[in-house]
Design an enzyme around this catalytic site. Structure first.
Site, PDB file in Angstrom:
ATOM      1  N   GLU A   1      -9.147  13.274  -5.899  1.00 61.50           N
ATOM      2  CA  GLU A   1      -8.499  12.981  -7.190  1.00 61.50           C
ATOM      3  C   GLU A   1      -7.989  11.539  -7.250  1.00 61.50           C
ATOM      4  O   GLU A   1      -8.017  10.896  -8.299  1.00 61.50           O
ATOM      5  CB  GLU A   1      -7.354  13.967  -7.443  1.00 61.50           C
ATOM      6  CG  GLU A   1      -6.737  13.857  -8.819  1.00 61.50           C
ATOM      7  CD  GLU A   1      -7.742  14.120  -9.952  1.00 61.50           C
ATOM      8  OE1 GLU A   1      -8.018  15.286 -10.208  1.00 61.50           O
ATOM      9  OE2 GLU A   1      -8.240  13.161 -10.571  1.00 61.50           O
TER      10      GLU A   1
ATOM     11  N   GLU B   1      -6.826  -4.356  -4.054  1.00 62.79           N
ATOM     12  CA  GLU B   1      -7.757  -3.887  -3.036  1.00 62.79           C
ATOM     13  C   GLU B   1      -7.540  -4.734  -1.783  1.00 62.79           C
ATOM     14  O   GLU B   1      -7.072  -5.879  -1.861  1.00 62.79           O
ATOM     15  CB  GLU B   1      -9.205  -4.059  -3.519  1.00 62.79           C
ATOM     16  CG  GLU B   1      -9.700  -2.957  -4.427  1.00 62.79           C
ATOM     17  CD  GLU B   1      -9.614  -1.563  -3.799  1.00 62.79           C
ATOM     18  OE1 GLU B   1      -9.959  -1.417  -2.617  1.00 62.79           O
ATOM     19  OE2 GLU B   1      -9.177  -0.635  -4.483  1.00 62.79           O
TER      20      GLU B   1
ATOM     21  N   LYS C   1     -15.569   3.120  -9.434  1.00 66.98           N
ATOM     22  CA  LYS C   1     -14.882   4.267 -10.053  1.00 66.98           C
ATOM     23  C   LYS C   1     -15.744   4.888 -11.154  1.00 66.98           C
ATOM     24  O   LYS C   1     -15.819   6.119 -11.278  1.00 66.98           O
ATOM     25  CB  LYS C   1     -13.545   3.821 -10.646  1.00 66.98           C
ATOM     26  CG  LYS C   1     -12.479   3.582  -9.593  1.00 66.98           C
ATOM     27  CD  LYS C   1     -11.255   2.942 -10.208  1.00 66.98           C
ATOM     28  CE  LYS C   1     -10.134   2.820  -9.182  1.00 66.98           C
ATOM     29  NZ  LYS C   1      -9.097   1.875  -9.589  1.00 66.98           N
TER      30      LYS C   1
END
Ligand SMILES: NC(=O)c1ccc[n+]([C@@H]2O[C@H](COP(=O)([O-])OP(=O)(O)OC[C@H]3O[C@@H](n4cnc5c(N)ncnc54)[C@H](OP(=O)(O)O)[C@@H]3O)[C@@H](O)[C@H]2O)c1
Length: 347
Positions: A152, A212, A227
């Site tokens: 998730e 990141e 993503k």
């Protein structure tokens, strides 16, 4: 109470925040979910690797790592070695994989997760690489071993995307999606709108812990592309790779254009789009000019937005307002509870 052994591959910002949540929710997890947890292993790249069957002192591990020291100072059944050896040795019910994103092949995370699943260990990851590069393979492996593979946190942190579609929109088919999926670039674009410089906004993202490990992956649109591929692979049943995405980042955006658009009631946003086509799906990531009053235009700072259009439920919009590290860490908690409850109808 059920004793649940937890192990970590990667113990950076996200995993450590999750460890703090675990600690603060110990009583709740016991009382409401019957989960009594302990951590039986932690593997990092250069800050030590430790396995200890009767439980690692988590507070001490956090202290050491926050001071930049090595976990190898803690007494364990086994210390040193690398993550692969670690996976072979650790006794865990759930492994949390939070190593950095590799947008080229998703490794070594894909290999780590594969090995864990193959050993019959449930896996929760916040790393979108494995979902973008090997979702079908990992899902099939998890099913064949009868364990959970949950992710998730890979898109919009703890905001329910995969779980919502899975559980709350049964029997629908996703036709298209559009979203602001990368917090760093949104923080930069909406900061420039108000007169801040690119570099100041980037530093703010670093301070918030949302960059990141390699910030170029944010700025050049890789994170959003990975993503978007994760969304498409899971929710549109395709098998794309980040290289299939038509991708333009925000590196070359002229701040003057952004400010001029703002003066006209418009906003630049890095938008990821995915749509079903005959041969699978087409995905784009690029800066777009949107109305400031639109759902995308209203998303400022680290806020993420996802609009999904399904055949039976029309458009559903999910907004994650100003998320931080805690929201990513929460995704690990919700996946852990999902696995524990056996609620995961495995994908
Ligand atoms: N930060 C966020 O807001 C956010 C949000 C959503 C998703 N994510 C995803 O969550 C993951 C973790 O992010 P983070 O911010 O926690 O990263 P981070 O702070 O850079 O931590 C990464 C951790 O992984 C370890 N590591 C690196 N390579 C490894 C290897 N080959 N084997 C074992 N351990 C390894 C590092 O060890 P060393 O410290 O020793 O190098 C460190 O403990 C990433 O995939 C990221 O894309 C992050």
């Amino acid at each position: 109470l059920v004793q649940v052994n937890l192990a970590f591959i990667g113990f950076g910002k996200v995993a450590r925040e999750f460890a703090r949540i675990l600690d603060s929710r110990r009583a709740l997890l016991e009382d409401e979910y019957g989960i009594e947890w302990r951590v039986t292993g932690i593997a990092t790249a250069s800050h030590g690797v430790i396995v200890r069957a009767d439980g690692i002192d988590l507070a001490k591990a956090l202290r050491l790592l926050e001071a930049g020291d090595s976990l190898n100072c803690i007494e364990g059944d086994w210390t040193g070695g690398d993550a692969l050896e670690f996976i072979g040795r650790v006794e865990a019910d759930i492994v949390f994989e939070t190593t950095p994103l590799d947008p080229v092949a998703g490794e070594p995370a894909v290999g780590y997760i594969e090995m864990c699943l193959d050993r019959g260990i449930n896996v929760v990851t916040a790393n979108k690489g494995p979902v973008a590069f090997a979702y079908r393979r990992l899902k099939a492996l998890a099913e064949s071993r009868g364990v959970g593979f949950r992710f998730e946190g890979t898109v919009m942190d703890g905001a329910p995307i995969f779980n919502m579609v899975d559980r709350c929109l049964p029997a629908t088919r996703l036709i298209r999606f559009a979203g602001i999926l990368n917090s760093t670039t949104n923080l930069i674009l909406s900061g420039i709108e108000t007169g801040q410089s690119f570099d100041v906004c980037l530093e703010e993202a670093r301070r918030l812990g949302i960059l990141e490990t390699d910030p170029d992956f944010d700025i050049d649109g890789w994170d959003a592309a990975v993503k978007a591929v994760a969304l498409a692979n899971v929710l549109m049943d395709v098998d794309l790779r980040p290289a299939d995405v038509e991708r333009v980042g925000i590196r070359l955006i002229d701040p003057e254009y952004v400010r001029a658009a703002a003066r006209e009631g418009k906003a630049f946003r890095l938008v990821a789009r995915g749509g079903k086509i005959e041969t699978g799906a087409r995905i784009t990531v690029r800066p777009e000019i949107v109305e400031r009053s639109s759902v995308m235009g209203l998303a400022k700072g680290t806020t993420n937005v996802l609009v999904i259009q399904t055949d039976l439920m029309g458009e559903t919009v999910i907004v994650e307002e100003s998320p931080g590290l805690q929201q990513t860490a929460y995704a690990l908690l919700s996946d852990m509870i999902g696995i524990h409850d056996g609620m995961n109808r495995k994908k």
